[in-house]
Write a protein that holds these residues in place. Structure first.
Motif, PDB file in Angstrom:
ATOM      1  N   GLU A 165       0.693  -1.306   0.090  1.00 33.42           N
ATOM      2  CA  GLU A 165       0.202  -0.111   0.107  1.00 33.42           C
ATOM      3  C   GLU A 165       0.730   1.398  -0.175  1.00 33.42           C
ATOM      4  O   GLU A 165       0.669   2.236  -0.539  1.00 33.42           O
ATOM      5  CB  GLU A 165      -0.988   0.164   1.195  1.00 33.42           C
ATOM      6  CG  GLU A 165      -1.817  -0.938   1.111  1.00 33.42           C
ATOM      7  CD  GLU A 165      -1.448  -2.450   1.507  1.00 33.42           C
ATOM      8  OE1 GLU A 165      -0.535  -2.368   2.164  1.00 33.42           O
ATOM      9  OE2 GLU A 165      -2.401  -3.430   1.112  1.00 33.42           O
ATOM     10  N   ALA A 166       1.998   1.222   0.678  1.00 38.27           N
ATOM     11  CA  ALA A 166       2.829   2.387   0.920  1.00 38.27           C
ATOM     12  C   ALA A 166       3.378   2.662  -0.434  1.00 38.27           C
ATOM     13  O   ALA A 166       3.607   4.051  -0.941  1.00 38.27           O
ATOM     14  CB  ALA A 166       4.020   2.163   1.805  1.00 38.27           C
ATOM     15  N   LYS A 216       8.904   3.707  -4.281  1.00 38.32           N
ATOM     16  CA  LYS A 216       7.862   3.340  -5.103  1.00 38.32           C
ATOM     17  C   LYS A 216       7.839   1.548  -5.639  1.00 38.32           C
ATOM     18  O   LYS A 216       6.754   1.376  -5.530  1.00 38.32           O
ATOM     19  CB  LYS A 216       8.202   3.932  -6.375  1.00 38.32           C
ATOM     20  CG  LYS A 216       7.664   5.453  -6.408  1.00 38.32           C
ATOM     21  CD  LYS A 216       7.680   6.111  -7.916  1.00 38.32           C
ATOM     22  CE  LYS A 216       7.134   7.141  -7.985  1.00 38.32           C
ATOM     23  NZ  LYS A 216       7.216   7.641  -9.234  1.00 38.32           N
ATOM     24  N   TYR A 259       2.470   1.550  -3.495  1.00 36.12           N
ATOM     25  CA  TYR A 259       1.402   2.090  -4.514  1.00 36.12           C
ATOM     26  C   TYR A 259       1.019   3.661  -4.155  1.00 36.12           C
ATOM     27  O   TYR A 259       1.000   4.423  -5.047  1.00 36.12           O
ATOM     28  CB  TYR A 259       0.116   1.238  -4.544  1.00 36.12           C
ATOM     29  CG  TYR A 259      -0.846   1.541  -5.120  1.00 36.12           C
ATOM     30  CD1 TYR A 259      -0.950   1.229  -6.554  1.00 36.12           C
ATOM     31  CD2 TYR A 259      -2.079   2.161  -4.647  1.00 36.12           C
ATOM     32  CE1 TYR A 259      -1.953   1.597  -7.269  1.00 36.12           C
ATOM     33  CE2 TYR A 259      -3.204   2.716  -5.673  1.00 36.12           C
ATOM     34  CZ  TYR A 259      -3.274   2.226  -7.144  1.00 36.12           C
ATOM     35  OH  TYR A 259      -4.001   2.749  -7.803  1.00 36.12           O
ATOM     36  N   ASP A 260       0.767   4.119  -2.985  1.00 38.38           N
ATOM     37  CA  ASP A 260       0.472   5.332  -2.784  1.00 38.38           C
ATOM     38  C   ASP A 260       1.750   6.405  -3.395  1.00 38.38           C
ATOM     39  O   ASP A 260       1.175   7.447  -3.526  1.00 38.38           O
ATOM     40  CB  ASP A 260       0.252   5.551  -1.205  1.00 38.38           C
ATOM     41  CG  ASP A 260      -1.084   4.927  -0.791  1.00 38.38           C
ATOM     42  OD1 ASP A 260      -1.877   4.643  -1.402  1.00 38.38           O
ATOM     43  OD2 ASP A 260      -1.059   4.543   0.510  1.00 38.38           O
ATOM     44  N   LEU A 261       2.850   5.860  -3.145  1.00 36.11           N
ATOM     45  CA  LEU A 261       3.851   6.935  -3.433  1.00 36.11           C
ATOM     46  C   LEU A 261       4.044   6.873  -5.049  1.00 36.11           C
ATOM     47  O   LEU A 261       4.096   7.941  -5.738  1.00 36.11           O
ATOM     48  CB  LEU A 261       5.265   6.256  -2.808  1.00 36.11           C
ATOM     49  CG  LEU A 261       6.561   7.247  -2.950  1.00 36.11           C
ATOM     50  CD1 LEU A 261       6.032   8.380  -2.015  1.00 36.11           C
ATOM     51  CD2 LEU A 261       7.804   6.568  -2.307  1.00 36.11           C
ATOM     52  N   GLN A 262       3.666   5.940  -5.622  1.00 34.29           N
ATOM     53  CA  GLN A 262       3.454   5.857  -7.076  1.00 34.29           C
ATOM     54  C   GLN A 262       2.467   6.705  -7.704  1.00 34.29           C
ATOM     55  O   GLN A 262       2.561   7.555  -8.762  1.00 34.29           O
ATOM     56  CB  GLN A 262       3.404   4.544  -7.789  1.00 34.29           C
ATOM     57  CG  GLN A 262       4.514   3.685  -7.589  1.00 34.29           C
ATOM     58  CD  GLN A 262       4.364   2.136  -7.920  1.00 34.29           C
ATOM     59  OE1 GLN A 262       3.006   1.795  -8.755  1.00 34.29           O
ATOM     60  NE2 GLN A 262       5.161   1.247  -8.028  1.00 34.29           N
ATOM     61  N   GLN A 263       1.302   6.804  -6.996  1.00 34.33           N
ATOM     62  CA  GLN A 263       0.243   7.662  -7.188  1.00 34.33           C
ATOM     63  C   GLN A 263       0.581   9.113  -7.023  1.00 34.33           C
ATOM     64  O   GLN A 263       0.107  10.112  -7.651  1.00 34.33           O
ATOM     65  CB  GLN A 263      -0.914   7.372  -6.492  1.00 34.33           C
ATOM     66  CG  GLN A 263      -1.640   6.104  -6.673  1.00 34.33           C
ATOM     67  CD  GLN A 263      -1.546   5.686  -8.035  1.00 34.33           C
ATOM     68  OE1 GLN A 263      -2.253   6.271  -9.048  1.00 34.33           O
ATOM     69  NE2 GLN A 263      -1.003   4.695  -8.776  1.00 34.33           N
ATOM     70  N   LEU A 264       1.367   9.361  -5.957  1.00 36.94           N
ATOM     71  CA  LEU A 264       2.012  10.774  -5.675  1.00 36.94           C
ATOM     72  C   LEU A 264       2.811  11.327  -6.254  1.00 36.94           C
ATOM     73  O   LEU A 264       2.560  12.614  -6.708  1.00 36.94           O
ATOM     74  CB  LEU A 264       2.047  10.781  -4.136  1.00 36.94           C
ATOM     75  CG  LEU A 264       2.474  12.034  -3.304  1.00 36.94           C
ATOM     76  CD1 LEU A 264       1.485  13.049  -3.222  1.00 36.94           C
ATOM     77  CD2 LEU A 264       3.339  11.757  -1.997  1.00 36.94           C
TER      78      LEU A 264
END
Length: 586
Positions: free
Chosen positions: A385-386, A430, A388-393
């Protein structure tokens, strides 16, 4: 009003230096980082290389070597030399015709053909008895296209080293090419047998004997066959590499449609950013005009292809980071006639702007590697999850994204090294928690001993330890992934005389320059081929758009049921998910 988006080529994000740096050629790979990149691209675009960017060469070379139709039917060469002589004359005429018909084109052998063409116009006859490439007896076929035709199943090698055409698509392409030029004086008068061609006959033949003729009415059958060939429409079942080439070409068409849907228009100069890095790695389409991004949703059918291109992009960023460190090392030891130890190199790196650049990007002092990870909110090994969130950010327009880091001004070797550490940190954040992506599974299965980011990530795990220091971190990376890796690659290639540095005792001595570079992804060549096939068109300024035929092909790909002979990539994924945790602990 059309909004024009002309993104800069990815080369603008490559390192620059304050002094002249020797330009590199594609074959220079001091750390062996091209191996994984080349493996991925070869799987995704089999039959298309960085040197094969015109569609009609595929049908022309089929016609030129067809053993029962043209050379063998009309001239029946008994020796390899006879085959080469026959081959050479036809290729020379194609080069001269293409340039004479359109001086803005650059066929294989343009440098050799241009002066002979000028003399021919003066003398009233054309001389076809010359090599288009002096270094290769079979010209563009021997140098560039031969391997591609073989990979696509069009040719085979038999006795006397003479390539022969396979039945089926190879012969069909040869017939189609011949049909398109059948009425020319060149064929009707059998001028292919001669080395001298009267100017009047050359003028009467050149429009159909050009690379551009495939886009005309006379090339309609060739186009249909080549579309079937490249997209794999010519059989009931296809192999996985053919499917992935189909999906890569299809995704290019789909991305063009998405840009047009948002009233954005793309330039040939922005191929790398537009068709690879923005949509495939960051999942966005990007307007540089107003610096905004729009989410890109890859069609489900292209999911596996999309995932593999993400791994290619990841490998390029990893390559850039390590090669920046190599570059910095070479710059430091280059000014020392007595060489330097790795310990002294590390001290020199940290004496300059290394910590300053880290502080500017992180917003705080980063005296230890752990603190640079905290700048990305990484305090423990990232979860799925961490990551994935960084990839989106961290999309291209975000601070501290890969694109943002690559824009760091390079004042000295310290800033170059800081850029590399920042890039490794964001890649770690990421990707460390991602262990189930299909492209990653494929790379793990096929990379062998090739150096790629997943083999490096355990090194960054150690950055989380509050006791880990920069000097020991840099020393380990330089020793294991620069010095040892460089020596290993040079030994494997048996090219010790071409090394970038040498070791004498515990000291390093510079041998030659090197500047980091992104590896070719072949998308420009794919776009050029699809332009020849009238699936993509471009205006005078190089802005691209998809044609109605291109949209028809895209819809066919998206809606067609695919029967694929596959190396069960799902089982590869399962094996990977079992062994990945063990790899990361090692």
């Amino acid at each position: 009003m059309k909004q024009l988006t002309k993104l800069s080529n990815i080369d603008q994000f490559l390192p620059r230096w304050t002094k002249r740096v020797i330009a590199e050629t594609g074959g220079r790979d001091p750390l062996g980082l091209s191996r994984v990149s080349d493996m991925i691209v070869e799987f995704l675009l089999t039959g298309i290389t960085t040197q094969t960017n015109r569609a009609r060469y595929y049908s022309f070379y089929c016609w030129n070597i067809w053993n029962i139709w043209h050379i063998h039917l009309t001239e029946k060469p008994q020796k390899y030399k006879d085959f080469v002589d026959s081959f050479r004359r036809r290729e020379a005429v194609l080069a001269m015709s293409t340039y004479a018909n359109n001086s803005n084109t650059s066929p294989v052998g343009i440098k050799a053909a241009r002066p002979i063409l000028e003399k021919g116009f003066q003398r009233g006859e054309m001389d076809s008895n010359f090599r288009v490439l002096p270094s290769n007896a079979l010209g563009g076929y021997g140098q560039y296209y031969g391997g591609s035709l073989y990979q696509l199943g069009l040719t085979r090698r038999i006795e006397n080293g003479i390539d022969h055409l396979n039945k089926g698509m190879g012969e069909a392409l040869a017939e189609a090419f011949h049909l398109s030029i059948h009425e020319t004086p060149y064929i009707q008068k059998e001028l292919f047998r001669k080395t001298k061609i009267p100017l009047v006959d050359f003028d009467g033949s050149k429009k159909l004997l050009t690379l551009d003729a495939i886009m005309k009415k006379s090339g309609v059958i060739e186009r249909k066959l080549l579309i079937d060939l490249f997209f794999g429409f010519n059989g009931t079942t296809i192999c996985e590499s053919t499917l992935l080439r189909r999906h890569t070409l299809g995704q290019i068409l789909h991305i063009l449609c998405e840009y047009e849907r948002h009233d954005l228009y793309l330039n040939l100069d922005s191929i790398d950013v537009i068709f690879v890095y923005a949509p495939s790695y960051f999942d966005v389409i990007w307007s540089e005009e107003d610096d905004k991004t729009i989410p890109y949703k890859c069609p489900e059918k292209f999911r596996r292809c999309h995932s593999l291109w993400r791994q290619f992009c990841l490998q390029q960023y990893f390559t850039n980071a390590l090669e920046n460190i190599l570059f910095a090392v070479l710059e430091i030891i280059g000014n020392e006639s007595a060489g330097l130890t790795i310990e002294n190199i590390v001290l020199r790196l940290m004496e300059t702007t290394f910590l300053k650049v880290l502080r500017e990007k992180a917003g705080k002092d980063c005296y230890r590697p752990r603190e640079i990870l905290k700048a990305f909110n990484i305090e423990d090994i990232p979860t799925h999850e961490a990551s994935y969130d960084l990839q989106q950010l961290l999309i291209p327009t975000a601070k501290n994204s890969e694109f943002d880091i690559l824009r760091i001004s390079e004042e000295d070797t310290g800033s170059v090294t800081a850029k590399a550490m920042l890039l490794l940190a964001v890649l770690y954040g990421k990707w460390r928690g991602i262990q189930d992506e299909e492209g990653m599974c494929y790379v793990h299965e096929h990379a062998g001993n090739g150096l790629w980011f997943w083999t490096f990530m355990p090194i960054i795990d150690k950055w989380l330890d509050k006791n880990t220091k920069w000097d020991e971190t840099l020393e380990r990376i330089i020793r294991c992934f620069i010095v040892d890796q460089h020596d290993r690659i040079m030994y494997e290639k048996k090219r010790l005389e071409s090394c970038w540095f040498r070791t004498d005792g515990n000291r390093l001595f510079k041998e030659q320059e090197y500047s980091p570079k992104f590896r070719a992804n072949r998308h420009l060549q794919a776009v050029n081929i699809m332009r020849d096939l009238c699936l993509i068109e471009s205006d005078d300024e190089g802005y691209l758009s998809i044609t109605s035929k291109g949209k028809t092909i895209l819809n066919k790909i998206l809606n067609e049921h695919e029967c694929v002979i596959r190396k069960t990539i799902d089982s590869i994924c399962m094996r990977y998910l079992i062994v990945a945790p063990m790899i990361m602990r090692s």
